[in-house]
Design a protein around this motif. Sequence first.
Motif, mmCIF file in Angstrom:
data_model
loop_
_atom_site.group_PDB
_atom_site.id
_atom_site.type_symbol
_atom_site.label_atom_id
_atom_site.label_comp_id
_atom_site.label_asym_id
_atom_site.label_seq_id
_atom_site.Cartn_x
_atom_site.Cartn_y
_atom_site.Cartn_z
ATOM 1 N N ALA A 138 33.764 -7.299 15.428
ATOM 2 C CA ALA A 138 33.283 -6.259 15.958
ATOM 3 C C ALA A 138 34.214 -5.819 17.333
ATOM 4 N N LEU A 139 34.302 -6.788 18.037
ATOM 5 C CA LEU A 139 35.293 -6.435 19.405
ATOM 6 C C LEU A 139 36.570 -6.260 19.211
ATOM 7 N N GLY A 140 37.055 -7.328 18.026
ATOM 8 C CA GLY A 140 38.468 -7.239 17.902
ATOM 9 C C GLY A 140 38.962 -5.761 17.221
ATOM 10 N N ALA A 141 38.101 -5.518 16.354
ATOM 11 C CA ALA A 141 38.334 -4.152 15.380
ATOM 12 C C ALA A 141 37.945 -2.951 16.448
ATOM 13 N N GLY A 142 36.916 -3.135 17.446
ATOM 14 C CA GLY A 142 36.680 -2.112 18.175
ATOM 15 C C GLY A 142 37.777 -1.777 19.326
#
Length: 58
Positions: free
Chosen positions: A18-22
Motif C-alpha cells: 500500500a505504501l509503495g502503490a500509494g
Amino acid sequence: MYDKNSHKDFLGGIIAAALGAGIVTTIGVWHGQNPLMALQITGLAVIVALVCDRLGLV
C-alpha cells in the motif's frame, strides 16, 4: 525462522504494498488524475503484490 507468524507477514505485505502503490498514486493525483481512479489503482496493486507474494513469485 521456523516459527514465523504468517499473520504478521501478511500484514507487513499489505502495508508495504500500500505504501509503495500509494506513493505512485499520490504523484498521479498531483498531476491531475481522478482520485477515485487512483484509489482503485492502489487497491489493485496491493492485491497483485499480495498474490505474487503468496505464490512465491517475489
